[in-house]
Design a protein around this motif. Sequence first.
Motif: not given
Length: 150
Positions: A75-96
């Motif tokens: 449960e902790n791994l799934t939650d953390a990995m999905n949340r960190s994946a979403a943050a990495i996705e935002q990083l890609f979206d913000r890449s200048v």
Amino acid sequence: MSALTETWQIHNRINIYLLDAIEEAHLTDTLSSKGRNVGEQFAHINNVRLMWLKAADASLLEGLPKIEKGNISKENLTDAMNRSAAAIEQLFDRSVDGKIKGFKPHATAFLGYLISHESHHRGQIMLALKQSGHPVSQKVQYGIWEWGVR
């Protein structure tokens, strides 16, 4: 959605697909007495994502959990990995201009780096499970290659 973002989402979905297929008790399976166990491998994947977020855009770290050895569960791994994946996705979206701060040469190479790193650990996870007598099913073994299926 950019091709980078979509590729990242597919990759994370495959990580979660593998994690879902592993019994909780088998998170402690390991290749050797000195190496990371299966759960620690997933935690490492998550925590390396956090390391990169800290370097590239620390504002994306807010609320993201680092997984410590004593706090490993599916449960902790799934939650953390999905949340960190979403943050990495935002990083890609913000890449200048297609650049990721702290990584050369560009965002596409960064995606390749992340996928290579995490896939290396996926292989270690599957080998540890197999050598411990708990291999994932053949469906899962083939399923991790189904990048075109939603």
